[in-house]
Scaffold this motif. Structure first.
Motif, PDB file in Angstrom:
ATOM      1  N   GLU A  96      13.185 -12.989 -17.560  1.00 44.49           N
ATOM      2  CA  GLU A  96      12.914 -11.690 -18.147  1.00 44.49           C
ATOM      3  C   GLU A  96      14.117 -10.795 -17.924  1.00 44.49           C
ATOM      4  O   GLU A  96      15.076 -11.165 -17.245  1.00 44.49           O
ATOM      5  N   GLY A  97      14.069  -9.591 -18.487  1.00 39.19           N
ATOM      6  CA  GLY A  97      15.138  -8.622 -18.284  1.00 39.19           C
ATOM      7  C   GLY A  97      15.791  -8.212 -19.584  1.00 39.19           C
ATOM      8  O   GLY A  97      15.674  -8.893 -20.609  1.00 39.19           O
ATOM      9  N   ASP A  98      16.499  -7.072 -19.527  1.00 41.22           N
ATOM     10  CA  ASP A  98      17.136  -6.526 -20.734  1.00 41.22           C
ATOM     11  C   ASP A  98      18.188  -7.464 -21.312  1.00 41.22           C
ATOM     12  O   ASP A  98      18.486  -7.393 -22.508  1.00 41.22           O
ATOM     13  N   GLY A  99      18.782  -8.324 -20.469  1.00 39.66           N
ATOM     14  CA  GLY A  99      19.821  -9.212 -20.962  1.00 39.66           C
ATOM     15  C   GLY A  99      19.313 -10.523 -21.530  1.00 39.66           C
ATOM     16  O   GLY A  99      20.099 -11.300 -22.083  1.00 39.66           O
ATOM     17  N   ALA A 135      23.672  -6.163 -18.276  1.00 41.22           N
ATOM     18  CA  ALA A 135      22.242  -6.288 -18.560  1.00 41.22           C
ATOM     19  C   ALA A 135      21.640  -7.398 -17.699  1.00 41.22           C
ATOM     20  O   ALA A 135      22.225  -8.468 -17.543  1.00 41.22           O
ATOM     21  N   VAL A 144      19.280 -10.364 -16.252  1.00 41.88           N
ATOM     22  CA  VAL A 144      18.434 -11.526 -16.540  1.00 41.88           C
ATOM     23  C   VAL A 144      17.911 -11.999 -15.200  1.00 41.88           C
ATOM     24  O   VAL A 144      18.691 -12.348 -14.310  1.00 41.88           O
ATOM     25  N   ARG A 145      16.597 -11.995 -15.026  1.00 40.60           N
ATOM     26  CA  ARG A 145      16.036 -12.363 -13.722  1.00 40.60           C
ATOM     27  C   ARG A 145      14.928 -13.403 -13.866  1.00 40.60           C
ATOM     28  O   ARG A 145      14.283 -13.516 -14.916  1.00 40.60           O
ATOM     29  N   PRO A 205      17.437 -11.310 -24.257  1.00 42.76           N
ATOM     30  CA  PRO A 205      17.668 -11.589 -25.687  1.00 42.76           C
ATOM     31  C   PRO A 205      19.094 -12.038 -25.981  1.00 42.76           C
ATOM     32  O   PRO A 205      19.308 -12.927 -26.816  1.00 42.76           O
ATOM     33  N   LEU A 225      26.428  -9.978 -18.250  1.00 46.94           N
ATOM     34  CA  LEU A 225      25.068 -10.180 -17.767  1.00 46.94           C
ATOM     35  C   LEU A 225      25.048 -10.193 -16.235  1.00 46.94           C
ATOM     36  O   LEU A 225      25.976 -10.698 -15.603  1.00 46.94           O
TER      37      LEU A 225
END
Length: 243
Positions: free
Chosen positions: A196-199, A172, A174-175, A201, A157
């Motif tokens: 939020e962010g692709d990482g 991925a 996470v922000r 989940p 991440l």
């Protein structure tokens, strides 16, 4: 300001905060599972005297199960009234006990996280100084001490604090704001909704269901701390205006 100086201020501030709470607030469940707000205060005094001896005893007698050690020591301290706990927190606020060979960063990180554990369920707002958040962010992201049970939570991440510009890791993204990131990094689900962010989940999944840590893994984490050179007592990082 040196990290130890920040730590002393946080201990005294926590004592003042706990003294200002009524019985109902002290009995409120904290973000630390199984602990009330009063219990969190009790936990914060458990290592101020003879702390390293207690840690070594926990390594030997409990196979480095720091969660069990913390709960046993906290249960004993929690028998005291809150006024006695806060008196000790002030009296021993300058304690220099640290996790062996780890410096003050993990100790400051611990009290900052427990500050959230107390304030969030009680709805108490605070602007946490950025230099202190920076210490916590760096410690959790770079080389957390064994007691944090991080495991592979942050593997793969990239963490991005949009309000401070801090980043760590790769993969991925996470922000979000630095406070929410620090909470999520430490395993506190309350921080996830502001990220939020692709990482996200994957981080959410890891926080919700952390993998169990066996005896061998716990002992290996302790060995890594003992083998690696200890960090110096550092000042707040230049990224937030420290010297």
């Amino acid at each position: 300001m040196k990290v130890h100086d920040m730590l002393v201020e946080e201990r005294r501030r926590m004592a003042d905060q706990l003294d200002g709470l009524d019985a109902g607030q002290l009995a409120t469940p904290s973000l630390s599972q199984g602990w009330t707000v009063h219990d969190v205060g009790a936990h914060l005094i458990t290592y101020l005297r003879f702390g390293q001896l207690k840690l070594y005893w926990g390594i030997v007698s409990m196979a480095a199960d720091f969660d069990r050690l913390n709960r046993e020591l906290t249960a004993r301290a929690a028998r005291m009234p809150t006024a006695q706990i806060t008196d000790r927190l002030r009296r021993w606020s300058t304690s220099r006990t640290t996790i062996p060979r780890s410096g003050y960063d993990p100790v400051l990180t611990d009290i900052l996280l427990h500050d959230y554990d107390v304030r969030v369920p009680l709805g108490i707002a605070r602007d946490v100084p950025e230099d202190r958040l920076w210490v916590a962010f760096q410690h959790l992201a770079a080389k957390p001490s064994p007691g944090y049970s991080m495991g592979s939570r942050l593997a793969g991440l990239r963490l991005e604090a949009v309000d401070t510009g801090w980043t760590s890791g790769s993969g991925a993204v996470v922000r979000g704001n630095a406070e929410s990131l620090v909470l999520a990094m430490s395993g506190r689900a309350v921080g996830l909704d502001a990220l939020e962010g692709d990482g996200l989940p994957l981080l959410r999944e890891r926080v919700a269901a952390p993998p169990p840590r066996g005896t061998l893994e716990r002992l290996k984490s302790v060995v890594r701390v003992v083998v690696d050179p200890p960090p110096p007592e550092r000042r707040s990082r230049g990224a937030v205006g420290g010297s």
